[in-house]
Design a protein around this motif. Sequence first.
Motif, PDB file in Angstrom:
ATOM      1  N   LEU A  13       0.853  -1.181   0.000  1.00  0.00           N
ATOM      2  CA  LEU A  13       0.000   0.000   0.000  1.00  0.00           C
ATOM      3  C   LEU A  13       0.889   1.231   0.000  1.00  0.00           C
ATOM      4  O   LEU A  13       1.963   1.237   0.623  1.00  0.00           O
ATOM      5  CB  LEU A  13      -0.910   0.009   1.229  1.00  0.00           C
ATOM      6  CG  LEU A  13      -1.741  -1.256   1.473  1.00  0.00           C
ATOM      7  CD1 LEU A  13      -2.473  -1.160   2.803  1.00  0.00           C
ATOM      8  CD2 LEU A  13      -2.718  -1.460   0.332  1.00  0.00           C
ATOM      9  N   LEU A  14       0.444   2.293  -0.666  1.00  0.00           N
ATOM     10  CA  LEU A  14       1.257   3.495  -0.834  1.00  0.00           C
ATOM     11  C   LEU A  14       0.530   4.722  -0.303  1.00  0.00           C
ATOM     12  O   LEU A  14      -0.685   4.852  -0.467  1.00  0.00           O
ATOM     13  CB  LEU A  14       1.579   3.724  -2.317  1.00  0.00           C
ATOM     14  CG  LEU A  14       2.245   2.570  -3.076  1.00  0.00           C
ATOM     15  CD1 LEU A  14       2.261   2.892  -4.573  1.00  0.00           C
ATOM     16  CD2 LEU A  14       3.655   2.331  -2.561  1.00  0.00           C
ATOM     17  N   SER A  15       1.292   5.606   0.307  1.00  0.00           N
ATOM     18  CA  SER A  15       0.725   6.883   0.745  1.00  0.00           C
ATOM     19  C   SER A  15       1.808   7.948   0.699  1.00  0.00           C
ATOM     20  O   SER A  15       2.956   7.694   1.083  1.00  0.00           O
ATOM     21  CB  SER A  15       0.177   6.764   2.176  1.00  0.00           C
ATOM     22  OG  SER A  15      -0.355   8.010   2.599  1.00  0.00           O
ATOM     23  N   ASP A  16       1.438   9.130   0.204  1.00  0.00           N
ATOM     24  CA  ASP A  16       2.380  10.238   0.112  1.00  0.00           C
ATOM     25  C   ASP A  16       1.592  11.540   0.149  1.00  0.00           C
ATOM     26  O   ASP A  16       0.484  11.611  -0.409  1.00  0.00           O
ATOM     27  CB  ASP A  16       3.186  10.145  -1.187  1.00  0.00           C
ATOM     28  CG  ASP A  16       4.388  11.077  -1.191  1.00  0.00           C
ATOM     29  OD1 ASP A  16       5.521  10.585  -1.052  1.00  0.00           O
ATOM     30  OD2 ASP A  16       4.199  12.305  -1.334  1.00  0.00           O
ATOM     31  N   PRO A  17       2.121  12.579   0.791  1.00  0.00           N
ATOM     32  CA  PRO A  17       1.419  13.864   0.788  1.00  0.00           C
ATOM     33  C   PRO A  17       1.218  14.434  -0.610  1.00  0.00           C
ATOM     34  O   PRO A  17       0.314  15.231  -0.835  1.00  0.00           O
ATOM     35  CB  PRO A  17       2.340  14.771   1.624  1.00  0.00           C
ATOM     36  CG  PRO A  17       3.137  13.840   2.468  1.00  0.00           C
ATOM     37  CD  PRO A  17       3.321  12.611   1.647  1.00  0.00           C
ATOM     38  N   SER A  18       2.080  14.019  -1.545  1.00  0.00           N
ATOM     39  CA  SER A  18       1.965  14.478  -2.933  1.00  0.00           C
ATOM     40  C   SER A  18       1.097  13.519  -3.736  1.00  0.00           C
ATOM     41  O   SER A  18       1.504  12.380  -3.987  1.00  0.00           O
ATOM     42  CB  SER A  18       3.347  14.573  -3.583  1.00  0.00           C
ATOM     43  OG  SER A  18       3.225  14.761  -4.985  1.00  0.00           O
TER      44      SER A  18
END
Length: 372
Positions: free
Chosen positions: A39-44
Amino acid sequence: MTVTNNHATHLAGPVLVLGTGLLGTSIGLGLRARGIEVLLSDPSPSAQAVAQDIGAGRILAPEDRTAPQLVVVAAPPDVTARVVSEALRRYPDAVVVDIASVKAAVLAELRQDTALSAQDLARYVGTHPMAGREKSGPVAARGELFTSMPWVLCPSDLAAPEAVKTARELAIDLGALVSQMSAEEHDGAVALISHLPQVMSSLLASRLQDTPAHALSLSGQGLRDVTRIAASDPALWVQILGANAPRLVTHLYGVREDLNRLINTLEHPEADGARLDLAQLISEGNAGQARIPGKHGGPPQAFAWLTVLVDDRPGQIARLLTEIGEEGINLEDLRLDHSAGQDVGMVEISVLPGKRQQLVDYLSTHGWKVLQ
């Protein structure tokens, strides 16, 4: 310090990667290649979208309640501790690791975080994969980035054995060479072998800003080698150097002493003992360089070098390497350069000393121009 390596898959997943820059996306690509859910998460939004598009995992939706086995914090160093703290509280059953290049400052900030208990910190392990590229962002990511590269684990005294085991499994699944040391020992080591080279490369490259183009046209591979990492991301290095400043400054004091010594000698190059001092300085560099581990992390070895001229057109280097392989000679190292103003390239090849003459004879009889 322990070192292990095994390419089997150990993690069960899913793994949540917080931060989809070069390293975070590379971790996602490497784990996905081994069939592990990521799973991926980034503010951008754009960064995480690119990471998903190239196959590093799927974006974590706000409503997703998946419970990860492992959370990898791949955030910039100045916010790493905050992101780790949030992950420990949001995912109470997950092991949380970070991959920041400085460890003591992150650990100190987490210890001071009143929102975290000792049980929370038992699930945290600081780590540092010693891999990267001059390019940044998810488009530069590679799933093989960590293969055979060092990956340091820096567990605190509060870290649970199971958490350390999970952190180790992450590195092993990505093909890295795992070692373990304290956060302080790690930061002292990288100040010398990583942060000081970056500073020295940048300082040298900065001298080229106003250099006339005709002078730069004389540049050889030596200048390119020494300044290669000067192309690194300034924003990232501001954070790294600031976080590890006390340890780096100690080494810079030593460099300053050596520079003052060199300057004093060169100001009077004909003085008694000047040439001996210059020779000693270069010899000290020889001794230090010879201590750098050799192939596969083994003892340093002296290899024999030769240079082959190749036409600057498609397929020539591939043909050269194929013919060397057909002769049964193993290449130990390879460097490429171009002849200024000429349509030829120079392939510098290193082999075991006992194989050099065999390779020279073989290439010469097969139409290659070998410079000895």
